[in-house]
Enzyme design. Structure first.
Site, PDB file in Angstrom:
ATOM      1  N   SER A 201       0.824  -1.163  -0.086  1.00 35.00           N
ATOM      2  CA  SER A 201      -0.078  -0.002   0.099  1.00 35.00           C
ATOM      3  C   SER A 201       0.947   1.395   0.171  1.00 35.00           C
ATOM      4  O   SER A 201       2.147   1.115   0.391  1.00 35.00           O
ATOM      5  CB  SER A 201      -0.848   0.109   1.214  1.00 35.00           C
ATOM      6  OG  SER A 201      -1.394   1.092   1.360  1.00 35.00           O
ATOM      7  N   TYR A 214      -0.855  -0.303  10.767  1.00 33.35           N
ATOM      8  CA  TYR A 214      -1.120  -0.730   9.332  1.00 33.35           C
ATOM      9  C   TYR A 214       0.002  -0.357   8.330  1.00 33.35           C
ATOM     10  O   TYR A 214       0.483  -1.150   7.524  1.00 33.35           O
ATOM     11  CB  TYR A 214      -2.447  -0.335   8.650  1.00 33.35           C
ATOM     12  CG  TYR A 214      -2.926  -0.815   7.410  1.00 33.35           C
ATOM     13  CD1 TYR A 214      -3.244  -1.810   6.943  1.00 33.35           C
ATOM     14  CD2 TYR A 214      -2.544   0.191   6.264  1.00 33.35           C
ATOM     15  CE1 TYR A 214      -3.440  -2.291   5.663  1.00 33.35           C
ATOM     16  CE2 TYR A 214      -2.909  -0.094   5.010  1.00 33.35           C
ATOM     17  CZ  TYR A 214      -3.309  -1.354   4.724  1.00 33.35           C
ATOM     18  OH  TYR A 214      -3.629  -1.497   3.380  1.00 33.35           O
TER      19      TYR A 214
END
Length: 296
Positions: A201, A214
């Site tokens: 990501s 995350y």
């Protein structure tokens, strides 16, 4: 000369800015190719093959013909994974689909023109991942591409840090990937072809609000993909790093802020397929947003 006032200084600054932009665009391609060429470990034949890489050649073999290609998608029950399964199925790929929920996997396979394998599992269960890989090897005789999307996202700031949730994300997003590598790497190396794509990501590029845990797990995947490429490219194996921006999926539905440059899962799946077709190492999208994130 940079100490000349006026136009020359402005021109020099402009050239410098352009060099920074070009360096960002070349970051993975140039650096990884140079490292592979100069420090390739292993047998002389492997070193020779690495040195024969043409200048500006793609870092991976472009994948454009999907007919009959054996693809294992881990994290296929919804979002990008489900969209990839639909598109690759229409392109003729043989699909093995994994996620915790079996029903969506069977529904996707029912709509595919080629019979496939539904392999429900939890990625944190190393035994289950190994058993799924063994079944693929047994029934298909190997695999051509593993696309690893499975992960977990819980928005978190320092003020609401939750160790239990943090450990859950760490297990799903990093330990789960390591379970997959352990399961498929022997098969890929025995074959001498094929590869693995890790979906990270842009949250791994920089620290971002609500990505306290995350983001670091995705940064670890970026580093892992780069290291894997250096080790496996000389053996003829492909490694891809997929770095999406914001995608409208059940995972991002937890966000309570406006997500810039939001794309839908079908657009994301097509961007990934296009990236495989280019032979890119890093497949990032949408391009403008992810480019700005790299330059921050």
């Amino acid at each position: 000369r940079l100490d000349v006032p006026g136009r020359r200084a402005r021109d020099a600054q402009s050239r410098g800015d352009e060099q920074v932009r070009r360096a960002a665009r070349r970051s993975h391609a140039g650096v990884l190719a140079a490292i592979v060429t100069s420090v390739t470990p292993g047998a002389p034949a492997q070193r020779s093959r690495a040195r024969r890489r043409r200048p500006f050649a793609p870092l991976n073999e472009p994948v454009r013909d999907w007919k009959g290609r054996r693809v294992w998608i881990v994290g296929a029950s919804s979002g990008i994974g489900a969209a990839l399964a639909r598109r690759l199925g229409r392109l003729g790929a043989r699909l093995a689909l994994s996620a915790r929920r079996e029903t969506p996997l069977r529904a996707l396979l029912a709509g595919a023109p080629t019979p496939g394998l539904a392999l429900p599992l939890d990625v944190v269960d190393a035994g289950a991942v190994a058993a799924a890989a063994a079944r693929i090897d047994r029934e298909w005789g190997g695999v051509d591409l593993v696309i690893w999307l499975a992960g977990r996202y819980v928005p978190m700031r320092a003020q609401d840090f939750d160790l239990g949730q943090a450990r859950t994300m760490l297990e799903a997003n990093l330990a789960g990937v390591l379970n997959g590598i352990d399961a498929v790497l022997p098969m890929l190396r025995r074959q001498g072809h094929g590869g693995i794509a890790l979906v990270a990501s842009v949250a791994g590029y920089r620290g971002l609000p609500k990505s306290l845990v995350y983001g670091p797990t995705k940064a670890a995947l970026i580093n892992l993909a780069e290291a894997l490429y250096l080790d496996l490219a000389p053996e003829g194996l492909g490694v891809w790093l997929v770095s999406p921006g914001f995608v409208d999926t059940p995972m991002t539905a937890a966000n309570d802020f406006r997500m810039p440059a939001l794309v839908d899962p079908e657009q994301a799946a097509q961007a990934i397929i296009d990236g495989f077709g280019r032979g890119a190492f890093e497949i990032r999208f949408p391009r403008r947003f992810t480019s700005w994130m790299q330059l921050l």
